[in-house]
Design a protein around this motif. Structure first.
Motif, PDB file in Angstrom:
ATOM      1  N   LYS A  31       0.820  -1.175   0.027  1.00 57.99           N
ATOM      2  CA  LYS A  31      -0.083   0.064  -0.030  1.00 57.99           C
ATOM      3  C   LYS A  31       0.938   1.267  -0.104  1.00 57.99           C
ATOM      4  N   TYR A  32       2.105   1.305  -0.015  1.00 58.49           N
ATOM      5  CA  TYR A  32       2.948   2.466   0.095  1.00 58.49           C
ATOM      6  C   TYR A  32       3.709   2.804  -1.143  1.00 58.49           C
ATOM      7  N   CYS A  33       3.892   3.913  -1.275  1.00 63.32           N
ATOM      8  CA  CYS A  33       4.916   4.464  -2.355  1.00 63.32           C
ATOM      9  C   CYS A  33       6.201   4.132  -1.890  1.00 63.32           C
ATOM     10  N   MET A  34       6.983   3.736  -2.800  1.00 65.49           N
ATOM     11  CA  MET A  34       8.484   3.317  -2.602  1.00 65.49           C
ATOM     12  C   MET A  34       9.378   4.392  -3.335  1.00 65.49           C
ATOM     13  N   GLY A  35      10.341   4.837  -2.677  1.00 61.57           N
ATOM     14  CA  GLY A  35      11.281   5.581  -3.404  1.00 61.57           C
ATOM     15  C   GLY A  35      12.801   5.596  -3.226  1.00 61.57           C
ATOM     16  N   TRP A  36      13.496   5.761  -4.067  1.00 60.14           N
ATOM     17  CA  TRP A  36      15.112   5.616  -3.844  1.00 60.14           C
ATOM     18  C   TRP A  36      15.589   7.136  -3.972  1.00 60.14           C
ATOM     19  N   PHE A  37      16.537   7.187  -2.957  1.00 63.07           N
ATOM     20  CA  PHE A  37      17.371   8.514  -2.897  1.00 63.07           C
ATOM     21  C   PHE A  37      18.586   8.479  -2.878  1.00 63.07           C
ATOM     22  N   ARG A  38      19.365   9.362  -2.898  1.00 67.41           N
ATOM     23  CA  ARG A  38      20.844   9.362  -2.750  1.00 67.41           C
ATOM     24  C   ARG A  38      21.629  10.363  -2.205  1.00 67.41           C
ATOM     25  N   GLN A  39      22.428  10.531  -1.283  1.00 68.97           N
ATOM     26  CA  GLN A  39      23.162  11.286  -0.850  1.00 68.97           C
ATOM     27  C   GLN A  39      24.875  11.237  -1.133  1.00 68.97           C
ATOM     28  N   ALA A  40      25.524  12.207  -1.831  1.00 68.51           N
ATOM     29  CA  ALA A  40      26.908  11.993  -2.065  1.00 68.51           C
ATOM     30  C   ALA A  40      27.361  13.277  -0.957  1.00 68.51           C
ATOM     31  N   PRO A  41      28.867  12.940  -0.625  1.00 68.54           N
ATOM     32  CA  PRO A  41      29.375  13.619   0.403  1.00 68.54           C
ATOM     33  C   PRO A  41      29.418  15.083   0.294  1.00 68.54           C
ATOM     34  N   GLY A  42      29.008  15.821   0.963  1.00 69.35           N
ATOM     35  CA  GLY A  42      28.921  17.262   1.093  1.00 69.35           C
ATOM     36  C   GLY A  42      27.714  17.709   0.215  1.00 69.35           C
ATOM     37  N   LYS A  43      26.771  16.562  -0.212  1.00 67.78           N
ATOM     38  CA  LYS A  43      25.643  17.343  -0.976  1.00 67.78           C
ATOM     39  C   LYS A  43      24.351  16.860  -0.082  1.00 67.78           C
ATOM     40  N   GLU A  44      23.278  17.622  -0.690  1.00 64.97           N
ATOM     41  CA  GLU A  44      21.987  17.136   0.022  1.00 64.97           C
ATOM     42  C   GLU A  44      21.329  15.894  -0.396  1.00 64.97           C
ATOM     43  N   ARG A  45      20.748  15.266   0.348  1.00 66.96           N
ATOM     44  CA  ARG A  45      19.981  14.021   0.028  1.00 66.96           C
ATOM     45  C   ARG A  45      18.916  14.294  -1.360  1.00 66.96           C
ATOM     46  N   GLU A  46      18.851  13.638  -2.473  1.00 68.22           N
ATOM     47  CA  GLU A  46      17.960  14.025  -3.567  1.00 68.22           C
ATOM     48  C   GLU A  46      17.292  12.804  -4.045  1.00 68.22           C
ATOM     49  N   GLY A  47      16.196  13.143  -4.314  1.00 73.22           N
ATOM     50  CA  GLY A  47      15.267  11.921  -4.976  1.00 73.22           C
ATOM     51  C   GLY A  47      15.912  11.445  -6.611  1.00 73.22           C
ATOM     52  N   VAL A  48      15.627  10.123  -6.452  1.00 74.39           N
ATOM     53  CA  VAL A  48      16.243   9.215  -7.594  1.00 74.39           C
ATOM     54  C   VAL A  48      15.113   8.692  -8.508  1.00 74.39           C
ATOM     55  N   ALA A  49      14.049   8.361  -7.785  1.00 75.33           N
ATOM     56  CA  ALA A  49      12.898   7.598  -8.669  1.00 75.33           C
ATOM     57  C   ALA A  49      12.009   7.267  -7.395  1.00 75.33           C
ATOM     58  N   ARG A  50      10.813   6.982  -7.899  1.00 78.16           N
ATOM     59  CA  ARG A  50       9.843   6.841  -7.021  1.00 78.16           C
ATOM     60  C   ARG A  50       8.621   6.030  -7.773  1.00 78.16           C
ATOM     61  N   ILE A  51       7.944   5.008  -7.063  1.00 79.68           N
ATOM     62  CA  ILE A  51       6.886   4.285  -7.772  1.00 79.68           C
ATOM     63  C   ILE A  51       5.654   3.979  -6.757  1.00 79.68           C
ATOM     64  N   LYS A  52       4.528   4.474  -7.174  1.00 76.71           N
ATOM     65  CA  LYS A  52       3.070   4.047  -6.256  1.00 76.71           C
ATOM     66  C   LYS A  52       2.803   2.756  -6.147  1.00 76.71           C
ATOM     67  N   TYR A  53       2.303   2.410  -5.234  1.00 76.13           N
ATOM     68  CA  TYR A  53       2.044   0.954  -4.636  1.00 76.13           C
ATOM     69  C   TYR A  53       1.600   0.118  -5.990  1.00 76.13           C
ATOM     70  N   ASP A  54       0.751   0.592  -6.863  1.00 78.42           N
ATOM     71  CA  ASP A  54       0.326  -0.164  -7.699  1.00 78.42           C
ATOM     72  C   ASP A  54       1.333  -0.258  -9.128  1.00 78.42           C
ATOM     73  N   GLY A  55       2.253   0.247  -8.972  1.00 81.01           N
ATOM     74  CA  GLY A  55       3.242   0.301 -10.145  1.00 81.01           C
ATOM     75  C   GLY A  55       3.110   1.414 -10.991  1.00 81.01           C
ATOM     76  N   SER A  56       2.241   2.404 -10.654  1.00 84.88           N
ATOM     77  CA  SER A  56       1.877   3.801 -11.595  1.00 84.88           C
ATOM     78  C   SER A  56       2.665   4.769 -11.026  1.00 84.88           C
ATOM     79  N   ASN A  57       2.702   5.775 -11.495  1.00 82.24           N
ATOM     80  CA  ASN A  57       2.900   7.146 -11.018  1.00 82.24           C
ATOM     81  C   ASN A  57       4.556   6.931 -11.088  1.00 82.24           C
ATOM     82  N   ILE A  58       5.268   6.625 -11.994  1.00 82.15           N
ATOM     83  CA  ILE A  58       6.714   6.260 -11.816  1.00 82.15           C
ATOM     84  C   ILE A  58       7.210   7.663 -12.156  1.00 82.15           C
ATOM     85  N   TRP A  59       8.311   7.906 -11.501  1.00 81.37           N
ATOM     86  CA  TRP A  59       8.988   9.333 -11.606  1.00 81.37           C
ATOM     87  C   TRP A  59      10.408   8.891 -11.572  1.00 81.37           C
TER      88      TRP A  59
END
Length: 122
Positions: A31-59
């Protein structure tokens, strides 16, 4: 207790590929949206990708579009990030996270994994 466990990180040369996995336990994963994030040294965390629980709304972030692909297998309670054509600037600690809605900001995600390191050498 909710747990997100990432795996699949490592060291590769520029142009190489890796597949990250995130296995979830402890709640109704499907039932949850899942996301991938990344953080490089000295940088802010940034979103990489995300996907809705049903596989839609991919970004995917513009910086990875066409190279990275997010997917999920609800039966296995796993979300994936296939990373191809890796570049040195992709080097970072990669995290998976879960939220009830596919938010754009990382602070809105409730559950986080411990991260897996990706290092890309030129």
């Amino acid at each position: 207790q909710v747990q997100l466990v990432e795996s699949g990180g490592g060291s590769v040369q520029s142009g190489g590929s890796l597949r990250l996995s995130c296995v979830v336990s402890g709640y109704t994963y499907s039932k949850y949206c899942m996301g991938w994030f990344r953080q490089a040294p000295g940088k802010e965390r940034e979103g990489v990708a995300r996907i809705k629980y049903d596989g839609s709304n991919i970004w995917h972030a513009d910086s990875v579009k066409g190279r990275f692909t997010i997917g999920r297998d609800n039966a296995k309670k796993t979300v994936y990030l296939q990373m191809n054509s890796l570049k040195p600037e992709d080097t970072a600690l990669y995290y998976c996270a879960a939220a009830d809605v596919c938010y754009t900001t990382s602070s809105r995600y409730t559950y986080w994994g411990q991260g897996t390191q990706v290092t890309v050498s030129s």
